[in-house]
Structure formats: structure tokens, C-alpha cells
Write an enzyme that holds these catalytic residues in place. Sequence first.
Site, PDB file in Angstrom:
ATOM      1  N   CYS A 116      -4.000  93.701  36.646  1.00  0.00           N
ATOM      2  CA  CYS A 116      -2.735  93.675  37.374  1.00  0.00           C
ATOM      3  C   CYS A 116      -2.072  92.305  37.271  1.00  0.00           C
ATOM      4  O   CYS A 116      -2.701  91.277  37.529  1.00  0.00           O
ATOM      5  CB  CYS A 116      -2.980  94.021  38.847  1.00  0.00           C
ATOM      6  SG  CYS A 116      -1.472  93.962  39.842  1.00  0.00           S
ATOM      7  N   ASN A 132       0.053 100.138  32.129  1.00  0.00           N
ATOM      8  CA  ASN A 132       1.156  99.288  31.679  1.00  0.00           C
ATOM      9  C   ASN A 132       0.576  97.962  31.237  1.00  0.00           C
ATOM     10  O   ASN A 132       0.094  97.203  32.072  1.00  0.00           O
ATOM     11  CB  ASN A 132       2.141  99.066  32.826  1.00  0.00           C
ATOM     12  CG  ASN A 132       2.623 100.396  33.364  1.00  0.00           C
ATOM     13  OD1 ASN A 132       3.109 101.230  32.629  1.00  0.00           O
ATOM     14  ND2 ASN A 132       2.442 100.599  34.652  1.00  0.00           N
ATOM     15  N   CYS A 169      -0.755  87.907  45.550  1.00  0.00           N
ATOM     16  CA  CYS A 169      -1.819  88.775  46.051  1.00  0.00           C
ATOM     17  C   CYS A 169      -3.120  87.989  46.048  1.00  0.00           C
ATOM     18  O   CYS A 169      -3.359  87.173  45.158  1.00  0.00           O
ATOM     19  CB  CYS A 169      -1.957  90.012  45.150  1.00  0.00           C
ATOM     20  SG  CYS A 169      -3.051  91.286  45.852  1.00  0.00           S
ATOM     21  N   GLU A 181       9.324  91.234  44.342  1.00  0.00           N
ATOM     22  CA  GLU A 181      10.050  92.256  43.590  1.00  0.00           C
ATOM     23  C   GLU A 181      10.003  93.604  44.312  1.00  0.00           C
ATOM     24  O   GLU A 181       9.008  93.957  44.928  1.00  0.00           O
ATOM     25  CB  GLU A 181       9.473  92.355  42.172  1.00  0.00           C
ATOM     26  CG  GLU A 181       9.791  91.084  41.394  1.00  0.00           C
ATOM     27  CD  GLU A 181       9.172  90.990  40.014  1.00  0.00           C
ATOM     28  OE1 GLU A 181       9.680  90.194  39.216  1.00  0.00           O
ATOM     29  OE2 GLU A 181       8.182  91.682  39.727  1.00  0.00           O
ATOM     30  N   GLY A 210       1.239  92.671  46.255  1.00  0.00           N
ATOM     31  CA  GLY A 210       0.437  92.414  47.448  1.00  0.00           C
ATOM     32  C   GLY A 210      -0.447  93.569  47.867  1.00  0.00           C
ATOM     33  O   GLY A 210      -0.343  94.687  47.339  1.00  0.00           O
ATOM     34  N   GLU A 211      -1.332  93.268  48.797  1.00  0.00           N
ATOM     35  CA  GLU A 211      -2.239  94.279  49.343  1.00  0.00           C
ATOM     36  C   GLU A 211      -1.804  94.563  50.785  1.00  0.00           C
ATOM     37  O   GLU A 211      -2.018  93.754  51.680  1.00  0.00           O
ATOM     38  CB  GLU A 211      -3.680  93.746  49.279  1.00  0.00           C
ATOM     39  CG  GLU A 211      -4.701  94.559  50.032  1.00  0.00           C
ATOM     40  CD  GLU A 211      -4.653  96.055  49.749  1.00  0.00           C
ATOM     41  OE1 GLU A 211      -4.642  96.467  48.577  1.00  0.00           O
ATOM     42  OE2 GLU A 211      -4.614  96.833  50.738  1.00  0.00           O
ATOM     43  N   CYS A 219       9.764 101.194  45.792  1.00  0.00           N
ATOM     44  CA  CYS A 219       8.432 100.607  45.683  1.00  0.00           C
ATOM     45  C   CYS A 219       8.556  99.185  46.231  1.00  0.00           C
ATOM     46  O   CYS A 219       9.246  98.356  45.635  1.00  0.00           O
ATOM     47  CB  CYS A 219       8.002 100.634  44.214  1.00  0.00           C
ATOM     48  SG  CYS A 219       6.444  99.800  43.911  1.00  0.00           S
ATOM     49  N   CYS A 244       4.120  99.756  37.503  1.00  0.00           N
ATOM     50  CA  CYS A 244       2.942  99.379  38.289  1.00  0.00           C
ATOM     51  C   CYS A 244       2.185  98.254  37.627  1.00  0.00           C
ATOM     52  O   CYS A 244       1.865  98.322  36.450  1.00  0.00           O
ATOM     53  CB  CYS A 244       1.951 100.537  38.340  1.00  0.00           C
ATOM     54  SG  CYS A 244       2.251 101.662  39.639  1.00  0.00           S
ATOM     55  N   CYS A 285      -7.622  92.018  40.824  1.00  0.00           N
ATOM     56  CA  CYS A 285      -7.749  93.111  39.858  1.00  0.00           C
ATOM     57  C   CYS A 285      -7.382  92.587  38.468  1.00  0.00           C
ATOM     58  O   CYS A 285      -6.285  92.058  38.272  1.00  0.00           O
ATOM     59  CB  CYS A 285      -6.842  94.268  40.257  1.00  0.00           C
ATOM     60  SG  CYS A 285      -7.117  94.823  41.944  1.00  0.00           S
ATOM     61  N   SER A 299      -0.439 102.128  49.670  1.00  0.00           N
ATOM     62  CA  SER A 299      -1.448 102.111  48.612  1.00  0.00           C
ATOM     63  C   SER A 299      -2.336 100.888  48.777  1.00  0.00           C
ATOM     64  O   SER A 299      -1.852  99.772  48.921  1.00  0.00           O
ATOM     65  CB  SER A 299      -0.735 102.060  47.250  1.00  0.00           C
ATOM     66  OG  SER A 299      -1.680 101.942  46.215  1.00  0.00           O
ATOM     67  N   SER A 312      -6.413 102.815  45.219  1.00  0.00           N
ATOM     68  CA  SER A 312      -6.514 102.493  43.795  1.00  0.00           C
ATOM     69  C   SER A 312      -7.983 102.425  43.431  1.00  0.00           C
ATOM     70  O   SER A 312      -8.644 101.421  43.657  1.00  0.00           O
ATOM     71  CB  SER A 312      -5.833 101.146  43.527  1.00  0.00           C
ATOM     72  OG  SER A 312      -4.504 101.218  43.967  1.00  0.00           O
ATOM     73  N   LEU A 313      -8.485 103.521  42.920  1.00  0.00           N
ATOM     74  CA  LEU A 313      -9.930 103.643  42.718  1.00  0.00           C
ATOM     75  C   LEU A 313     -10.361 103.108  41.350  1.00  0.00           C
ATOM     76  O   LEU A 313     -11.163 102.207  41.250  1.00  0.00           O
ATOM     77  CB  LEU A 313     -10.336 105.108  42.905  1.00  0.00           C
ATOM     78  CG  LEU A 313     -11.816 105.390  42.999  1.00  0.00           C
ATOM     79  CD1 LEU A 313     -12.448 104.697  44.197  1.00  0.00           C
ATOM     80  CD2 LEU A 313     -12.076 106.896  43.093  1.00  0.00           C
ATOM     81  N   HIS A 314      -9.841 103.694  40.313  1.00  0.00           N
ATOM     82  CA  HIS A 314     -10.055 103.265  38.925  1.00  0.00           C
ATOM     83  C   HIS A 314     -11.488 103.402  38.410  1.00  0.00           C
ATOM     84  O   HIS A 314     -11.682 103.481  37.206  1.00  0.00           O
ATOM     85  CB  HIS A 314      -9.554 101.839  38.683  1.00  0.00           C
ATOM     86  CG  HIS A 314      -8.105 101.654  39.001  1.00  0.00           C
ATOM     87  ND1 HIS A 314      -7.125 102.464  38.488  1.00  0.00           N
ATOM     88  CD2 HIS A 314      -7.464 100.776  39.813  1.00  0.00           C
ATOM     89  CE1 HIS A 314      -5.942 102.083  38.949  1.00  0.00           C
ATOM     90  NE2 HIS A 314      -6.119 101.071  39.764  1.00  0.00           N
TER      91      HIS A 314
HETATM   92  N1  SAH Z   1      -2.651  96.384  46.282  1.00  0.00           N
HETATM   93  C1  SAH Z   1      -2.238  97.747  46.360  1.00  0.00           C
HETATM   94  C2  SAH Z   1      -0.802  98.014  45.974  1.00  0.00           C
HETATM   95  C3  SAH Z   1      -0.262  97.364  44.713  1.00  0.00           C
HETATM   96  S1  SAH Z   1      -0.744  97.968  43.132  1.00  0.00           S
HETATM   97  C4  SAH Z   1      -3.174  98.612  45.565  1.00  0.00           C
HETATM   98  O1  SAH Z   1      -4.020  98.078  44.859  1.00  0.00           O
HETATM   99  O2  SAH Z   1      -3.109  99.841  45.676  1.00  0.00           O
HETATM  100  C5  SAH Z   1      -0.016  99.539  42.936  1.00  0.00           C
HETATM  101  C6  SAH Z   1      -0.763 100.415  41.953  1.00  0.00           C
HETATM  102  O3  SAH Z   1      -0.591  99.970  40.594  1.00  0.00           O
HETATM  103  C7  SAH Z   1      -2.261 100.417  42.180  1.00  0.00           C
HETATM  104  O4  SAH Z   1      -2.752 101.718  42.089  1.00  0.00           O
HETATM  105  C8  SAH Z   1      -2.775  99.581  41.032  1.00  0.00           C
HETATM  106  O5  SAH Z   1      -4.112  99.843  40.762  1.00  0.00           O
HETATM  107  C9  SAH Z   1      -1.845  99.972  39.933  1.00  0.00           C
HETATM  108  N2  SAH Z   1      -1.791  99.026  38.829  1.00  0.00           N
HETATM  109  C10 SAH Z   1      -2.001  97.701  38.860  1.00  0.00           C
HETATM  110  N3  SAH Z   1      -1.849  97.165  37.638  1.00  0.00           N
HETATM  111  C11 SAH Z   1      -1.535  98.181  36.807  1.00  0.00           C
HETATM  112  C12 SAH Z   1      -1.209  98.269  35.420  1.00  0.00           C
HETATM  113  N4  SAH Z   1      -1.175  97.186  34.650  1.00  0.00           N
HETATM  114  N5  SAH Z   1      -0.916  99.484  34.904  1.00  0.00           N
HETATM  115  C13 SAH Z   1      -0.892 100.588  35.692  1.00  0.00           C
HETATM  116  N6  SAH Z   1      -1.168 100.565  36.999  1.00  0.00           N
HETATM  117  C14 SAH Z   1      -1.498  99.381  37.562  1.00  0.00           C
END
Ligand code: SAH
Length: 346
Positions: A121, A296, A114, A94, A165-166, A107, A339, A118, A197, A220-222
Site C-alpha cells: 500500500c 493496483n 498511516c 486525498e 489511514g486506518e 472514498c 485503492c 502494509c 474498512s 482487509s484480509l489478503h
Molecule cells: N486501513 C484500511 C483502509 C485503507 S486501505 C484498511 O486496511 O482496510 C483500503 C483498501 O485498499 C484495503 O482493503 C487495502 O488492503 C486495499 N489496498 C491497499 N493497497 C492496495 C493496492 N496497491 N492495490 C489494491 N488494493 C489495495
Amino acid sequence: METTKKDIRALTKEQLREFFVAQGDKDFRGNQVYEWLWNKGAHKFEDMTNISKETRLMLEDNFVINHIEVDQMQRSNDGTIKNAVRLHDGLIVESVLIPTKKRTTACVSSQVGCSLDCKFCATSRLKRMRNLNPDEIFDQVVAIDKQSRLYFNKPLTNIVFMGMGEPLMNYNNVLKAIDKITSPEGLGMSPKRIVVSTSGVPKMIKKMADDEVKFGLAVSLHSAIDEIRTSIMPFNATFPLADLREALEHWYAKTKNLITYEYVVWDGINDTKKDVEALIEFCRFAPSKVNLIEYNPIDDGEFQQADNAAIDMYISMLEANNITVTVRRSRGKDIDAACGQLANKS
Ligand code: SAH
């Protein structure tokens, strides 16, 4: 149809030039064909109008031009467009076009599925099938640029590698694609308008720094607390925060490029003062800013966006420590284009 012919876009410009010389032709024919492939986006040899018919037929005998097809396009109420893109072997990824007043952002995906896990995701639920080739990444940008011109009367302005993907686990192909996107012989876009990212693969962040790339980096720290980060991003057990931090220090030392930390605040997971303090501490190691992303939902399960009070606490504590913080509202939620929602649902 299955074919054993080689994809011509797997060849470098030099290899193309050598091919023509070996055919008894001039090396500059290679430049001409290269331009058709990477600058003019030709998908058929017959489109290459300054190449003789004989040469075009010869190319057809030797090569194919694999290219993506937009299989399905959905438009969100907010203007966001989500594309299901079919690859030459039938797999689907996508790509999303996100319009705002000032910009249109693509995007793009870097892998089919992937390999990371996570928990929040949707893409992590798809097995990683394969890496995308450079031309498949490039084609997504070209397709979105076309949509941007068609629907918003302006060319694409920005690219983020935040689709499926990463990207750092498909590093070579991502770099090759970015090279075609940024080189004057390709699309000629500025690398400053591109952000890669990553979930945080320390070794590859260091490599990227050593390669002196010119695009931006988002991580993507979180969570800046190992135990919590591992519980939501299990690969953090393999790549703990101390390693990530060291890699990011190296990144900044080499590139002088500010790092963006992407961060979702979830109810009961990372919504306490202790979580913010750890983030503030983490931000001290290299110049950085924090982008708070709206969550999301991907199901009705364990993850819930934290309430506004928690978000406000993050903002005020970060700002009090002179850390720039932005809050990103989600786009395209109604069509699962936001995202973390990319999972080939439609
Ligand atoms: N693998 C890469 C790029 C894809 S994810 C990465 O992890 O950065 C793109 C962004 O969306 C990342 O910051 C990820 O943490 C965030 N993301 C993933 N799932 C999400 C969700 N359900 N709601 C909001 N952001 C999310």
C-alpha cells in the site's frame, strides 16, 4: 494564518447551547448555529443569515470555522475524481469520488498518512502525521457530495472509509463524523450506505460491536494464513488471525451484520489452493463475503497481480463452498486514485 481561537465545530450541540446561555442569549441560538455548521455546511459566520450581525461578530471574536479546501482535482478517464484536500494546518489528504451507473461513492481518508505498514500500500510509505478531526472527515463527504451533484446530477449515495489511514486507529473521530453524516440534523444519510474498512484491529472491532454501530464492516484480509499475512501486513504479528477471528465472531453476534473480506491475489504470495482453503475456513466463523480486489501496482517491485487462472480458482472454490464472491475492478488507476495508490503523488 495561525490562530488560537477554538474551532467551533469541536463543540457538541449541548456545549454550543451552553455557550449562548453564558453569553446571555437563548439556548436555541446554539441549535441554529449547529444547523448552519453541520446541515448547511457554513464555512463563514457571515453566511449564517438568520443570526444577528452582532452575534456573528461575537462568534468571530471567539471561534474559527476550520474547513478543508479542495487543493487539486483530477478526473480519470472512467469518471473517477481524485481530490487532494488541504487541511487547515496545510497537510494534505486525498478523497476520491467513484461513479458507477447506480451509485456515486465517496472514498474518504481518516488519517494523514498511516501508522500501519502494509507492504503493498502506497499510503504506508507516508508517516502517520495525525488523525483527522471529525469535521475534516465530514467536510470530505460534503465536498464529494457537491461534486457528485455537479458532475453526475445526483447526490452522493455511499461512503467507504478506504482512503488514507486506518479508521479504527482514529475511532472516536470517525464515529463522531459518522454521527454528523447520518443524523437528521447533519446530512441525514443512512448508516447502511457507509462501510468502514479496517486492516483488522481486534480490540476496536469488538468495541465497535459493543457500541452497536449500524454501518458495514470490511476487513482487509489478503491472507488467512498467519505467516503469509505477517509477511505482507507486518502488524499481523501483533494482531494475529486468531484474535481477529474472535473479534469478528463477536461483531457478528452483536450486530448480525455480514462481514466483507477484501482480498488481493498476488502472484507467488497467496495464489495456491492452500491459500483458498484457509480463506474458506476463515469465512466459516462468521457470515461473510469475499471481495476480490484487483491489485493496483505501486511500484514495479515485489507485488504482481496473480493471473486469471488463480483468480478463477478462488472464485470456483469459494462458490463451491457457498461463499459469495465479488470481483472488484479498479477505478481511477490512470490518476493514482485507486485503492492503495493514495500517496499525495500529484
Ligand atoms: N486501513 C484500511 C483502509 C485503507 S486501505 C484498511 O486496511 O482496510 C483500503 C483498501 O485498499 C484495503 O482493503 C487495502 O488492503 C486495499 N489496498 C491497499 N493497497 C492496495 C493496492 N496497491 N492495490 C489494491 N488494493 C489495495
